[in-house]
Design an enzyme around this catalytic site. Sequence first.
Site, PDB file in Angstrom:
ATOM      1  N   ALA A 193       8.102  -3.074   8.674  1.00  0.00           N
ATOM      2  CA  ALA A 193       7.108  -2.796   7.623  1.00  0.00           C
ATOM      3  C   ALA A 193       7.710  -1.900   6.547  1.00  0.00           C
ATOM      4  O   ALA A 193       8.738  -1.252   6.757  1.00  0.00           O
ATOM      5  CB  ALA A 193       5.886  -2.129   8.234  1.00  0.00           C
ATOM      6  N   THR A 194       7.054  -1.903   5.417  1.00  0.00           N
ATOM      7  CA  THR A 194       7.447  -1.014   4.322  1.00  0.00           C
ATOM      8  C   THR A 194       6.215  -0.289   3.816  1.00  0.00           C
ATOM      9  O   THR A 194       5.098  -0.759   4.008  1.00  0.00           O
ATOM     10  CB  THR A 194       8.019  -1.808   3.122  1.00  0.00           C
ATOM     11  OG1 THR A 194       7.034  -2.751   2.689  1.00  0.00           O
ATOM     12  CG2 THR A 194       9.303  -2.534   3.473  1.00  0.00           C
ATOM     13  N   SER A 240       4.588   0.170   0.402  1.00  0.00           N
ATOM     14  CA  SER A 240       4.741  -0.593  -0.842  1.00  0.00           C
ATOM     15  C   SER A 240       5.248   0.306  -1.963  1.00  0.00           C
ATOM     16  O   SER A 240       5.119   1.531  -1.910  1.00  0.00           O
ATOM     17  CB  SER A 240       3.407  -1.214  -1.250  1.00  0.00           C
ATOM     18  OG  SER A 240       2.966  -2.097  -0.263  1.00  0.00           O
ATOM     19  N   HIS A 248      -1.615  -4.171  12.736  1.00  0.00           N
ATOM     20  CA  HIS A 248      -1.402  -4.802  14.047  1.00  0.00           C
ATOM     21  C   HIS A 248      -0.285  -4.161  14.879  1.00  0.00           C
ATOM     22  O   HIS A 248      -0.128  -4.528  16.034  1.00  0.00           O
ATOM     23  CB  HIS A 248      -1.193  -6.316  13.896  1.00  0.00           C
ATOM     24  CG  HIS A 248       0.056  -6.714  13.185  1.00  0.00           C
ATOM     25  ND1 HIS A 248       0.547  -7.991  13.241  1.00  0.00           N
ATOM     26  CD2 HIS A 248       0.911  -6.009  12.391  1.00  0.00           C
ATOM     27  CE1 HIS A 248       1.652  -8.064  12.521  1.00  0.00           C
ATOM     28  NE2 HIS A 248       1.890  -6.882  12.000  1.00  0.00           N
ATOM     29  N   ASP A 301      -5.600  -7.522  14.431  1.00  0.00           N
ATOM     30  CA  ASP A 301      -5.076  -8.546  13.529  1.00  0.00           C
ATOM     31  C   ASP A 301      -5.948  -8.590  12.287  1.00  0.00           C
ATOM     32  O   ASP A 301      -7.084  -9.049  12.325  1.00  0.00           O
ATOM     33  CB  ASP A 301      -5.065  -9.906  14.244  1.00  0.00           C
ATOM     34  CG  ASP A 301      -4.330 -10.956  13.424  1.00  0.00           C
ATOM     35  OD1 ASP A 301      -4.208 -10.786  12.192  1.00  0.00           O
ATOM     36  OD2 ASP A 301      -3.867 -11.940  14.022  1.00  0.00           O
ATOM     37  N   GLY A 302      -5.370  -8.109  11.191  1.00  0.00           N
ATOM     38  CA  GLY A 302      -6.123  -8.004   9.937  1.00  0.00           C
ATOM     39  C   GLY A 302      -6.535  -9.341   9.366  1.00  0.00           C
ATOM     40  O   GLY A 302      -7.372  -9.397   8.462  1.00  0.00           O
ATOM     41  N   GLN A 305       6.836 -10.317  13.570  1.00  0.00           N
ATOM     42  CA  GLN A 305       7.276  -9.202  12.716  1.00  0.00           C
ATOM     43  C   GLN A 305       8.296  -8.341  13.443  1.00  0.00           C
ATOM     44  O   GLN A 305       9.306  -7.920  12.870  1.00  0.00           O
ATOM     45  CB  GLN A 305       6.062  -8.362  12.315  1.00  0.00           C
ATOM     46  CG  GLN A 305       6.425  -7.211  11.381  1.00  0.00           C
ATOM     47  CD  GLN A 305       5.190  -6.482  10.884  1.00  0.00           C
ATOM     48  OE1 GLN A 305       4.150  -7.085  10.647  1.00  0.00           O
ATOM     49  NE2 GLN A 305       5.291  -5.174  10.727  1.00  0.00           N
TER      50      GLN A 305
HETATM   51  N1  SAH Z   1      -0.020  -0.849   2.761  1.00  0.00           N
HETATM   52  C1  SAH Z   1       0.911  -0.220   3.646  1.00  0.00           C
HETATM   53  C2  SAH Z   1       1.862  -1.177   4.346  1.00  0.00           C
HETATM   54  C3  SAH Z   1       2.387  -2.349   3.550  1.00  0.00           C
HETATM   55  S1  SAH Z   1       3.545  -3.339   4.482  1.00  0.00           S
HETATM   56  C4  SAH Z   1       1.714   0.841   2.920  1.00  0.00           C
HETATM   57  O1  SAH Z   1       1.902   0.745   1.726  1.00  0.00           O
HETATM   58  O2  SAH Z   1       2.195   1.763   3.600  1.00  0.00           O
HETATM   59  C5  SAH Z   1       2.437  -4.514   5.233  1.00  0.00           C
HETATM   60  C6  SAH Z   1       1.784  -4.044   6.507  1.00  0.00           C
HETATM   61  O3  SAH Z   1       1.003  -5.116   7.019  1.00  0.00           O
HETATM   62  C7  SAH Z   1       2.761  -3.658   7.604  1.00  0.00           C
HETATM   63  O4  SAH Z   1       2.457  -2.373   8.075  1.00  0.00           O
HETATM   64  C8  SAH Z   1       2.532  -4.718   8.681  1.00  0.00           C
HETATM   65  O5  SAH Z   1       2.739  -4.219   9.989  1.00  0.00           O
HETATM   66  C9  SAH Z   1       1.094  -5.104   8.426  1.00  0.00           C
HETATM   67  N2  SAH Z   1       0.695  -6.424   8.933  1.00  0.00           N
HETATM   68  C10 SAH Z   1       1.375  -7.594   8.868  1.00  0.00           C
HETATM   69  N3  SAH Z   1       0.670  -8.587   9.457  1.00  0.00           N
HETATM   70  C11 SAH Z   1      -0.487  -8.032   9.905  1.00  0.00           C
HETATM   71  C12 SAH Z   1      -1.623  -8.550  10.598  1.00  0.00           C
HETATM   72  N4  SAH Z   1      -1.724  -9.825  10.980  1.00  0.00           N
HETATM   73  N5  SAH Z   1      -2.633  -7.702  10.869  1.00  0.00           N
HETATM   74  C13 SAH Z   1      -2.556  -6.378  10.518  1.00  0.00           C
HETATM   75  N6  SAH Z   1      -1.505  -5.833   9.885  1.00  0.00           N
HETATM   76  C14 SAH Z   1      -0.479  -6.652   9.564  1.00  0.00           C
END
Ligand code: SAH
Length: 276
Positions: free
Chosen positions: A107-108, A110, A161, A192-193, A270
């Site tokens: 993850a990042t 943003s 998630h 799961d979002g 992921q």
């Molecule tokens: N908005 C956050 C993270 C952005 S990165 C920030 O700026 O810090 C995208 C995030 O979505 C990651 O943390 C990743 O783990 C999450 N993600 C990816 N697929 C997902 C899913 N199915 N359900 C919930 N989170 C998810």
Amino acid sequence: MSSIPFYISNSLLFTKTGILKESNNLVVSNILKNPFKFIGLNKLPKRNIGMAWRCSADSNDGLVDNLKNNKIICSERVEKAMKSVDRKKYVSHSPYMDSPQQIGYGATISAPHMHAIALENMESFLRPGAKSLDVGSGSGYLTVCMAEMVGSEGKVIGIEHIPQLVDMAKSNVQKDRPEFLESNRIEFLVGDGRNGYPEEAPYDCIHVGAAAETTPQVLIDQLKSPGRLFIPVGSGSQYIYQFDKDVNGNVTKKSLMGVMYVPLTDAHKQLGGARR
Ligand code: SAH
């Protein structure tokens, strides 16, 4: 890297040669030197989106001032929220660089300009007392900015998630805004979002921080009338879409700009290629 990036991204870049590269300092410094274009720039006439990626500073206030001076931030409420939340408390390395940074587990956090664009887009739906959902809440930074904007009567749910990232977000917010957790202004959940969070629906607005292959209808279903969904969609070319549900429940869709976000995906996929 000799080619010029042509999609701006959350964490990855497509170059003209079609090569997907991870965003890192080398690529970022290349971006700073090279022009690039946003798809759909003409659809955001009031904002100087071309200055995105160029707003780096050596302090949080400096970063937000640059975003404001370059007209990426136009709303005083967004400026105030972003000034009040120091990115350094959510990412330890290069917190004021206008680029995404790795936070582990694939993850990042943003890029600041993308956070600013999202908050600006949702501004009228993040009014005091509003309820909002932040899908893919990661570091927790944007969730806190959103919580600042909805005020003490509002609520923001961050759904993520990866359990370790939920723990990280909770710990970040516990250090920065413990009262937000104590008062339940913010709630972080593992889940799961793509399913949203029906238990607390409907929402004034939903932010999605990762790119869905197709827009999950359940997220639109979980919007209030009126309500707004801000979501990157696509697996090759990705675009930010704004879905608006009006007072009568009619939904309209608007494409805002081309981007490249990490995918909204299964946790195991992921984690498969993730650096911890
Ligand atoms: N908005 C956050 C993270 C952005 S990165 C920030 O700026 O810090 C995208 C995030 O979505 C990651 O943390 C990743 O783990 C999450 N993600 C990816 N697929 C997902 C899913 N199915 N359900 C919930 N989170 C998810």
